[in-house]
Write a protein that holds these residues in place. Sequence first.
Motif, PDB file in Angstrom:
ATOM      1  N   SER A   1      50.174   1.855  78.571  1.00  0.00           N
ATOM      2  CA  SER A   1      50.336   2.949  77.625  1.00  0.00           C
ATOM      3  C   SER A   1      51.014   2.441  76.365  1.00  0.00           C
ATOM      4  N   VAL A   2      50.974   3.255  75.325  1.00  0.00           N
ATOM      5  CA  VAL A   2      51.721   3.028  74.090  1.00  0.00           C
ATOM      6  C   VAL A   2      52.806   4.084  74.016  1.00  0.00           C
ATOM      7  N   CYS A   3      54.045   3.636  73.849  1.00  0.00           N
ATOM      8  CA  CYS A   3      55.158   4.558  73.686  1.00  0.00           C
ATOM      9  C   CYS A   3      55.411   4.758  72.194  1.00  0.00           C
ATOM     10  N   VAL A   4      55.578   6.006  71.780  1.00  0.00           N
ATOM     11  CA  VAL A   4      55.844   6.333  70.376  1.00  0.00           C
ATOM     12  C   VAL A   4      57.099   7.208  70.315  1.00  0.00           C
ATOM     13  N   VAL A   5      57.676   7.313  69.127  1.00  0.00           N
ATOM     14  CA  VAL A   5      58.855   8.145  68.927  1.00  0.00           C
ATOM     15  C   VAL A   5      58.701   8.893  67.611  1.00  0.00           C
ATOM     16  N   ASN A   6      59.224  10.131  67.561  1.00  0.00           N
ATOM     17  CA  ASN A   6      59.111  10.929  66.347  1.00  0.00           C
ATOM     18  C   ASN A   6      60.477  11.142  65.707  1.00  0.00           C
ATOM     19  N   GLN A   7      60.514  11.962  64.660  1.00  0.00           N
ATOM     20  CA  GLN A   7      61.739  12.156  63.892  1.00  0.00           C
ATOM     21  C   GLN A   7      62.794  12.943  64.656  1.00  0.00           C
ATOM     22  N   TYR A   8      62.408  13.562  65.787  1.00  0.00           N
ATOM     23  CA  TYR A   8      63.364  14.298  66.604  1.00  0.00           C
ATOM     24  C   TYR A   8      63.856  13.473  67.789  1.00  0.00           C
ATOM     25  N   GLU A   9      63.504  12.197  67.825  1.00  0.00           N
ATOM     26  CA  GLU A   9      63.846  11.270  68.899  1.00  0.00           C
ATOM     27  C   GLU A   9      63.157  11.645  70.205  1.00  0.00           C
ATOM     28  N   ASP A  10      62.029  12.378  70.106  1.00  0.00           N
ATOM     29  CA  ASP A  10      61.203  12.635  71.282  1.00  0.00           C
ATOM     30  C   ASP A  10      60.363  11.399  71.566  1.00  0.00           C
TER      31      ASP A  10
ATOM     32  N   MET B   1      68.366   6.009  67.043  1.00  0.00           N
ATOM     33  CA  MET B   1      68.301   7.217  66.241  1.00  0.00           C
ATOM     34  C   MET B   1      69.666   7.437  65.609  1.00  0.00           C
ATOM     35  N   ASN B   2      69.703   7.443  64.289  1.00  0.00           N
ATOM     36  CA  ASN B   2      70.957   7.602  63.546  1.00  0.00           C
ATOM     37  C   ASN B   2      71.951   6.507  63.938  1.00  0.00           C
ATOM     38  N   ASP B   3      73.108   6.854  64.474  1.00  0.00           N
ATOM     39  CA  ASP B   3      74.135   5.842  64.722  1.00  0.00           C
ATOM     40  C   ASP B   3      74.196   5.401  66.171  1.00  0.00           C
ATOM     41  N   SER B   4      73.149   5.650  66.968  1.00  0.00           N
ATOM     42  CA  SER B   4      73.201   5.309  68.384  1.00  0.00           C
ATOM     43  C   SER B   4      71.888   4.694  68.851  1.00  0.00           C
ATOM     44  N   ILE B   5      71.942   4.028  70.009  1.00  0.00           N
ATOM     45  CA  ILE B   5      70.770   3.470  70.678  1.00  0.00           C
ATOM     46  C   ILE B   5      70.769   4.000  72.101  1.00  0.00           C
ATOM     47  N   SER B   6      69.675   4.623  72.508  1.00  0.00           N
ATOM     48  CA  SER B   6      69.540   5.177  73.846  1.00  0.00           C
ATOM     49  C   SER B   6      68.787   4.210  74.737  1.00  0.00           C
ATOM     50  N   VAL B   7      69.189   4.147  76.008  1.00  0.00           N
ATOM     51  CA  VAL B   7      68.565   3.269  76.991  1.00  0.00           C
ATOM     52  C   VAL B   7      67.914   4.143  78.063  1.00  0.00           C
ATOM     53  N   PHE B   8      66.635   3.872  78.368  1.00  0.00           N
ATOM     54  CA  PHE B   8      65.884   4.645  79.352  1.00  0.00           C
ATOM     55  C   PHE B   8      65.381   3.717  80.449  1.00  0.00           C
ATOM     56  N   CYS B   9      65.431   4.201  81.677  1.00  0.00           N
ATOM     57  CA  CYS B   9      65.028   3.386  82.819  1.00  0.00           C
ATOM     58  C   CYS B   9      64.223   4.235  83.805  1.00  0.00           C
ATOM     59  N   GLY B  10      63.543   3.531  84.731  1.00  0.00           N
ATOM     60  CA  GLY B  10      62.819   4.198  85.801  1.00  0.00           C
ATOM     61  C   GLY B  10      61.440   4.638  85.402  1.00  0.00           C
ATOM     62  N   PRO B  11      60.634   5.039  86.383  1.00  0.00           N
ATOM     63  CA  PRO B  11      59.242   5.432  86.097  1.00  0.00           C
ATOM     64  C   PRO B  11      59.123   6.653  85.198  1.00  0.00           C
ATOM     65  N   GLU B  12      60.148   7.506  85.193  1.00  0.00           N
ATOM     66  CA  GLU B  12      60.116   8.701  84.349  1.00  0.00           C
ATOM     67  C   GLU B  12      60.882   8.505  83.049  1.00  0.00           C
ATOM     68  N   TRP B  13      61.397   7.303  82.813  1.00  0.00           N
ATOM     69  CA  TRP B  13      62.147   6.954  81.602  1.00  0.00           C
ATOM     70  C   TRP B  13      63.288   7.946  81.363  1.00  0.00           C
ATOM     71  N   VAL B  14      64.206   7.925  82.315  1.00  0.00           N
ATOM     72  CA  VAL B  14      65.381   8.779  82.269  1.00  0.00           C
ATOM     73  C   VAL B  14      66.455   8.124  81.401  1.00  0.00           C
ATOM     74  N   LEU B  15      67.118   8.902  80.548  1.00  0.00           N
ATOM     75  CA  LEU B  15      68.210   8.399  79.734  1.00  0.00           C
ATOM     76  C   LEU B  15      69.374   7.988  80.639  1.00  0.00           C
TER      77      LEU B  15
END
Length: 444
Positions: free
Chosen positions: A331-340, A387-401
């Motif tokens: 798959s291709v992962c994308v991100v929008n201006q709302y950090e979705d 996003m802004n002043d932070s970096i979020s880390v996601f893991c697992g098959p469902e990409w949980v924060l």
Amino acid sequence: MATGSGRVRFNVGGKIFETTTTTLANAGRNSMLGALLDDDWNLRSSTGEYFIDRNPACFGVLLDLLRSGELHLPPNISEKLLYREALFYGLLDHVRSARWGPFDGNRLHLAASVAGGAPGDGTAVRASPDGGCCIAHGSVAHVYDWMLDEHHPINLDYQQINDVGYIDSGNIVVTARERPGRADGGMGLFSSSSGELRHRFRVSHDNKVKTFTAGALSFSNSTFKIFASCKGRCNEYGIGVWDQITGSQLDFFYQPPGCSFGDADKLQWIEGDSFLMVATLFPRTDNCSIGILDFREKNMVWSWTDEGTVATASLDEKRVLHAIVMEDNRSVCVVNQYEDLGFLDLRSNVGGVRWSSRSKLMKGKVRGEESCYPKLVMHNGQLFSSMNDSISVFCGPEWVLTTTLRTSFGGPICDFSIGGDRLFALHSEENVFDMWESPTEPIL
């Protein structure tokens, strides 16, 4: 070399040390101390000891590192002095391994914040394979080694740098914008230690060398190729390919009608399929497009665009601002201006973005506050999103924060990069970059 009991004696700068062949073997055969185990070495003095005219205090620290696997630096020894001695003995990798552990986004801690020396916003940060980094500001690239000591900068004489990237720890590729009326721009290979130009990459069309603007970069380390988006003066738009070793041009993929390869924001080599992702994203263009290229067949094997879906969109419509291929998930992962986060299925050319809303994380943002466009990085099965002043880390098959990295100094993060078991984040407001690393595992 050793005595019958396997003991070895050293005279280092007049101080006697005694250790065992087992401890020396921990240094590895590629090190000076490990090589002493070779039967061909016969450098002992008449007293049966090896004399080394180096700093004895540092030797003691390094010897203890080989014994215990832990680095304990006394207050009377500077880090730079120890690193210099470790380089002499071939133990620099041992010292680095003892300083910080294997990269894990959920265990990162802020190890350093460095104020840059250039005015204005940064363009990009790129991590080197050995734990250093390169920061692009305008027409200058500032290079830092793994000790965060700055080397001689790469200066392009007022040419705007578009992207930078490491071939290896000693060589950096820089792309630049061509200035009107001047035969400059393009792409060059520079020394990371001296900043000197080693090679200028050429583009030929119809057997004629052309000037061009080079943009986004990507590398294939398995096939030793460099990819860059290119824009020429006579509609010579597309993706150029060069040999990392010889510097010669190998190929050029001309953009088909309706595509904007020459303006690409993001290139990514897909190692498993030997394809290249080319993404042209908002706000560089009004419409976002992502394509997967097969250079062997000169074919675009997969594509997606939001053209036709944004003509009547409101200002609150979700726009794709960054993208990465996730090979394991097809798959291709994308991100929008709302950090979705959103996902596109590489197994099909139909269907839109499957958004996974995370807008609740933006509740703390003040309307009108300056922000930077988000970026995505995939590393060791973990997904990172700024996003802004932070970096979020996601893991697992469902990409949980699972983790959020944040500092209170420097303002929004405009770019970040992972390499050499470190994460570097470049801030926009205060010309500051942060270095994050994982602590070493405890030795029980």
